[in-house]
Design a protein around this motif. Structure first.
Motif, PDB file in Angstrom:
ATOM      1  N   UNK A  69       0.823  -1.224   0.000  1.00 26.70           N
ATOM      2  CA  UNK A  69       0.000   0.000   0.000  1.00 26.70           C
ATOM      3  C   UNK A  69       0.852   1.266   0.000  1.00 26.70           C
ATOM      4  N   UNK A  70       2.057   1.188  -0.492  1.00 26.75           N
ATOM      5  CA  UNK A  70       2.921   2.367  -0.659  1.00 26.75           C
ATOM      6  C   UNK A  70       2.872   2.759  -2.133  1.00 26.75           C
ATOM      7  N   UNK A  71       1.778   3.413  -2.519  1.00 27.87           N
ATOM      8  CA  UNK A  71       1.441   3.553  -3.926  1.00 27.87           C
ATOM      9  C   UNK A  71       2.340   4.538  -4.670  1.00 27.87           C
ATOM     10  N   UNK A  72       2.761   5.602  -4.032  1.00 25.31           N
ATOM     11  CA  UNK A  72       3.634   6.548  -4.716  1.00 25.31           C
ATOM     12  C   UNK A  72       5.007   5.932  -4.992  1.00 25.31           C
ATOM     13  N   UNK A  73       5.513   5.176  -4.037  1.00 32.37           N
ATOM     14  CA  UNK A  73       6.777   4.472  -4.257  1.00 32.37           C
ATOM     15  C   UNK A  73       6.619   3.440  -5.370  1.00 32.37           C
ATOM     16  N   UNK A  74       5.479   2.777  -5.383  1.00 30.22           N
ATOM     17  CA  UNK A  74       5.213   1.791  -6.430  1.00 30.22           C
ATOM     18  C   UNK A  74       5.208   2.459  -7.798  1.00 30.22           C
ATOM     19  N   UNK A  75       4.560   3.606  -7.899  1.00 30.33           N
ATOM     20  CA  UNK A  75       4.487   4.317  -9.180  1.00 30.33           C
ATOM     21  C   UNK A  75       5.879   4.707  -9.664  1.00 30.33           C
ATOM     22  N   UNK A  76       6.715   5.209  -8.755  1.00 30.32           N
ATOM     23  CA  UNK A  76       8.065   5.618  -9.149  1.00 30.32           C
ATOM     24  C   UNK A  76       8.873   4.423  -9.668  1.00 30.32           C
ATOM     25  N   UNK A  77       8.732   3.291  -9.003  1.00 27.75           N
ATOM     26  CA  UNK A  77       9.463   2.102  -9.434  1.00 27.75           C
ATOM     27  C   UNK A  77       9.003   1.626 -10.807  1.00 27.75           C
ATOM     28  N   UNK A  78       7.681   1.609 -11.034  1.00 24.95           N
ATOM     29  CA  UNK A  78       7.154   1.171 -12.330  1.00 24.95           C
ATOM     30  C   UNK A  78       7.605   2.120 -13.442  1.00 24.95           C
ATOM     31  N   UNK A  79       7.578   3.394 -13.201  1.00 27.96           N
ATOM     32  CA  UNK A  79       7.983   4.359 -14.226  1.00 27.96           C
ATOM     33  C   UNK A  79       9.474   4.222 -14.556  1.00 27.96           C
ATOM     34  N   UNK A  80      10.295   3.960 -13.554  1.00 27.65           N
ATOM     35  CA  UNK A  80      11.720   3.744 -13.818  1.00 27.65           C
ATOM     36  C   UNK A  80      11.923   2.479 -14.636  1.00 27.65           C
ATOM     37  N   UNK A 121      -2.727   1.990 -11.121  1.00 22.71           N
ATOM     38  CA  UNK A 121      -3.644   3.102 -11.373  1.00 22.71           C
ATOM     39  C   UNK A 121      -5.099   2.664 -11.239  1.00 22.71           C
ATOM     40  N   UNK A 122      -5.385   1.459 -11.684  1.00 24.40           N
ATOM     41  CA  UNK A 122      -6.759   0.983 -11.771  1.00 24.40           C
ATOM     42  C   UNK A 122      -7.336   0.607 -10.405  1.00 24.40           C
ATOM     43  N   UNK A 123      -6.568  -0.149  -9.638  1.00 24.13           N
ATOM     44  CA  UNK A 123      -7.109  -0.733  -8.406  1.00 24.13           C
ATOM     45  C   UNK A 123      -6.802   0.084  -7.153  1.00 24.13           C
ATOM     46  N   UNK A 124      -5.828   0.989  -7.239  1.00 24.31           N
ATOM     47  CA  UNK A 124      -5.413   1.663  -6.011  1.00 24.31           C
ATOM     48  C   UNK A 124      -5.320   3.187  -6.092  1.00 24.31           C
ATOM     49  N   UNK A 125      -5.146   3.724  -7.295  1.00 20.80           N
ATOM     50  CA  UNK A 125      -4.958   5.172  -7.381  1.00 20.80           C
ATOM     51  C   UNK A 125      -6.100   5.881  -8.123  1.00 20.80           C
ATOM     52  N   UNK A 126      -7.071   5.096  -8.566  1.00 22.01           N
ATOM     53  CA  UNK A 126      -8.272   5.623  -9.212  1.00 22.01           C
ATOM     54  C   UNK A 126      -7.949   6.496 -10.424  1.00 22.01           C
ATOM     55  N   UNK A 127      -6.911   6.157 -11.132  1.00 22.28           N
ATOM     56  CA  UNK A 127      -6.550   6.848 -12.375  1.00 22.28           C
ATOM     57  C   UNK A 127      -7.001   5.968 -13.543  1.00 22.28           C
ATOM     58  N   UNK A 128      -8.294   5.925 -13.736  1.00 21.72           N
ATOM     59  CA  UNK A 128      -8.861   4.929 -14.647  1.00 21.72           C
ATOM     60  C   UNK A 128      -8.540   5.212 -16.112  1.00 21.72           C
ATOM     61  N   UNK A 129      -8.500   6.456 -16.511  1.00 19.29           N
ATOM     62  CA  UNK A 129      -8.188   6.771 -17.899  1.00 19.29           C
ATOM     63  C   UNK A 129      -6.736   6.429 -18.228  1.00 19.29           C
ATOM     64  N   UNK A 130      -5.832   6.752 -17.270  1.00 23.55           N
ATOM     65  CA  UNK A 130      -4.441   6.377 -17.477  1.00 23.55           C
ATOM     66  C   UNK A 130      -4.290   4.865 -17.542  1.00 23.55           C
ATOM     67  N   UNK A 131      -5.043   4.183 -16.672  1.00 24.81           N
ATOM     68  CA  UNK A 131      -5.005   2.720 -16.673  1.00 24.81           C
ATOM     69  C   UNK A 131      -5.514   2.167 -17.998  1.00 24.81           C
ATOM     70  N   UNK A 132      -6.601   2.741 -18.492  1.00 19.92           N
ATOM     71  CA  UNK A 132      -7.172   2.280 -19.768  1.00 19.92           C
ATOM     72  C   UNK A 132      -6.142   2.348 -20.880  1.00 19.92           C
ATOM     73  N   UNK A 133      -5.458   3.481 -20.995  1.00 28.22           N
ATOM     74  CA  UNK A 133      -4.459   3.648 -22.063  1.00 28.22           C
ATOM     75  C   UNK A 133      -3.347   2.616 -21.944  1.00 28.22           C
ATOM     76  N   UNK A 134      -2.910   2.390 -20.731  1.00 26.44           N
ATOM     77  CA  UNK A 134      -1.821   1.431 -20.521  1.00 26.44           C
ATOM     78  C   UNK A 134      -2.254   0.002 -20.809  1.00 26.44           C
ATOM     79  N   UNK A 135      -3.455  -0.352 -20.367  1.00 29.64           N
ATOM     80  CA  UNK A 135      -3.965  -1.704 -20.653  1.00 29.64           C
ATOM     81  C   UNK A 135      -4.061  -1.948 -22.158  1.00 29.64           C
TER      82      UNK A 135
END
Length: 586
Positions: free
Chosen positions: A450-461, A488-502
């Protein structure tokens, strides 16, 4: 009596009885008489093997520590497996004795020594180095081969010395690559290329297929996949039936692995299927080369989405290695690690990870006993165990997201991932596929923690490094994109960003693997969830149907999956036909 008569595994005979009686006499006297050493090589080895079976290990160690004796055993190819078995009962002491004994013999070489003495000593070193390498004792192998290199370079005036030196570099490069001694390997590569150029200028360069294969191995281990593929193909260009079978097999299986990581699965299959069939034709079932080629066949199957078949092939390879090698051997540890990951992938949706965890822990336990704790080989095994622990934590029954038991397991996984990342950064730096994988794994783990910002940084790197190195249409990129979409989809509610990535992940997967690819399930389910949250009902229904159709197709594929280890088709392609087919494919 001829040297190749009366094998020990023949039905009970006077020969067997005599060998057994000799071993009993040695056991009673606890001494090996000089007269026994005058026996022909095959008979002498059969006596040694009987001593191994009778547990006369202290006497056997003294015999095997003698380089004059052991060199006689190394020239018996039909006894290799048994030699590996009985030697390992004493290997941790005997290796050092043999290396010292060989080095002492090398020190006696003088300018007045005959060509035959020098050549025989070089050949002994090449065989001993290869024996240690095949056994997984890479440091010991390198020590011997450095002695061989020195003899060769000090005697370049001899007509055979340059060819022997090239053979030495071939074996040394393999040892340095698989043991991740990259600086040493780089130096050897320079020497190899200079020697090849020199020999070609004099119109006497031998076949270089094996050497090019080791260049492919080196780049493969360093995750430099374009270069691995380049050298793998160049090796294939030099393959012909005049080469030793072991070299042909190694060229084909390594080129197949290079094709796999470049997602050229049809080309990879042509090579690995021939390699498997040819290996079984040449070698007995219980042979290290059989296990080696099965490991690479399992690699092909796992990466081409035939996961259950890969598990079965890996298990067969492990079983062979267990019968040949001592339990504390890097070859066995490697097989445990690969099975652990294959089982983890196969059981991802079932949650049955006990077997995967057991294999991962056995791999790490063996490695920690044999290699430094910061070794790159160990980093890979730690990564696999961390992935398994994360899933075990998530599947704990009746616990909430912050439960003590769950967080304890996840913390252990984090420690393993961070240790693996540190090793990878030290070995490769930031711009490497393996480093990027570690970033992606940490991203997934921090999402579970549940450390979502750290997770996002790792995925982007991870995505940034993979795209730079592999391009934007690679499987590894799609994997990381899918993981970021899940966050983005299940934890950060960024559904449009998730859609594009999926959608992007799905497009890459369909292009590389087709409509039945197992990884599509998570992207389709993700889109169903995202469209539900966005209240886009028609799109949700559309992808629900797509998911349903995928499940039916996947069930058919899995049910019909049949990748036999051996191909009994008597009309198999020849080596020449296999190579022609490979080079005719796009």
């Amino acid at each position: 009596m001829e040297e190749n008569s009366c094998p020990l595994n023949a039905p009970l005979s006077l020969y067997n009885i005599a060998i057994k009686q000799l071993s009993c006499n040695i056991g009673c006297e606890n001494i090996f008489k000089n007269v026994y050493r005058d026996l022909p090589n095959h008979v002498l080895f059969d006596l040694y093997y009987q001593m191994y079976r009778d547990n006369l290990l202290s006497v056997l160690r003294k015999e095997f520590s003698n380089i004059e004796i052991f060199s006689r055993l190394l020239i018996l190819p039909d006894r290799k497996v048994k030699l590996l078995q009985c030697f390992q009962s004493n290997c941790y002491n005997t290796n050092a004795d043999l290396i010292t004994s060989y080095a002492n013999k090398c020190a006696t070489i003088k300018a007045t020594s005959s060509d035959k003495i020098i050549r025989d000593l070089i050949d002994t070193g090449l065989r001993l180095g290869a024996f240690f390498s095949e056994s997984g004792w890479f440091v010991d192998s390198a020590q011997v081969l450095y002695e061989v290199e020195l003899i060769c370079t000090n005697n370049l005036h001899l007509p055979f010395a340059e060819y022997k030196l090239l053979d030495c570099y071939h074996r040394l490069l393999h040892v340095q690559a698989v043991y991740c001694k990259f600086d040493d390997a780089n130096n050897t590569v320079k020497q190899v290329l200079q020697l090849i150029t020199k020999l070609r200028q004099n119109d006497k360069c031998p076949n270089v297929a094996g050497l090019y294969t080791e260049l492919s191995v080196l780049h493969f281990i360093r995750s430099e996949y374009d270069k691995a593929y380049h050298w793998g193909v160049k090796a294939l260009e030099h393959v012909d039936s005049s080469l030793p079978p072991s070299v042909i097999i190694d060229v084909l299986r390594q080129a197949s692995k290079a094709c796999v990581v470049k997602r050229k699965f049809k080309k990879a299959y042509v090579l690995i299927r021939y390699a498997v069939n040819y290996t079984y034709e040449i070698f007995e079932d219980l042979h290290p080369k059989v296990a080696d080629v099965l490991m690479d066949y399992g690699f092909y199957l796992l990466n081409s989405d035939s996961i259950l078949s890969s598990v079965k092939v890996y298990e067969e390879a492990l079983d062979i290695r267990k019968q040949i090698f001592h339990k504390d051997n890097l070859k066995i540890a490697e097989a445990h690690e690969d099975i652990a990951y294959a089982v983890y992938v196969n059981e991802y949706t079932s949650g049955r990870f006990c077997s995967a965890r057991d294999h991962a822990e056995q791999a790490i336990q063996i490695m920690e006993a044999l290699i430094p704790t910061d070794h790159l080989i160990l980093a890979s095994a730690k990564r696999v165990k961390a992935l398994i622990l994360e899933e075990i934590a998530l599947d704990l029954p009746g616990v909430n997201s912050q439960s003590r038991d769950k967080m304890k397991i996840l913390k252990e996984a984090e420690d393993l991932h961070l240790a693996a990342l540190k090793i990878s950064l030290n070995a490769f730096g930031e711009k490497n596929v393996q480093t990027a994988k570690h970033y992606g794994n940490l991203g997934r783990l921090y999402q579970s923690m549940t450390e979502y910002e750290k997770a996002e940084r790792m995925h982007l790197r991870a995505i940034s490094v993979k795209e730079e190195l592999l391009g934007d249409q690679d499987y590894e990129v799609a994997l990381s994109i899918g993981h970021l979409a899940s966050l983005y989809n299940y934890h950060m509610e960024k559904y449009r960003e998730a859609e594009k990535l999926y959608l992007r992940s799905i497009a890459i997967s369909l292009k590389l693997f087709g409509e039945s690819y197992s990884g599509l399930e998570y992207d389709y389910r993700g889109l169903v969830h995202a469209y539900t949250e966005l209240n886009e009902i028609y799109r949700m229904i559309d992808y629900s149907n797509t998911l349903s159709n995928w499940m039916e197709l996947r069930e058919q594929i899995v049910r019909g999956e049949d990748f036999p280890i051996r191909n009994n088709n008597t009309e198999r392609m020849s080596l020449k036909e296999t190579l022609n087919k490979f080079f005719s494919m796009s």
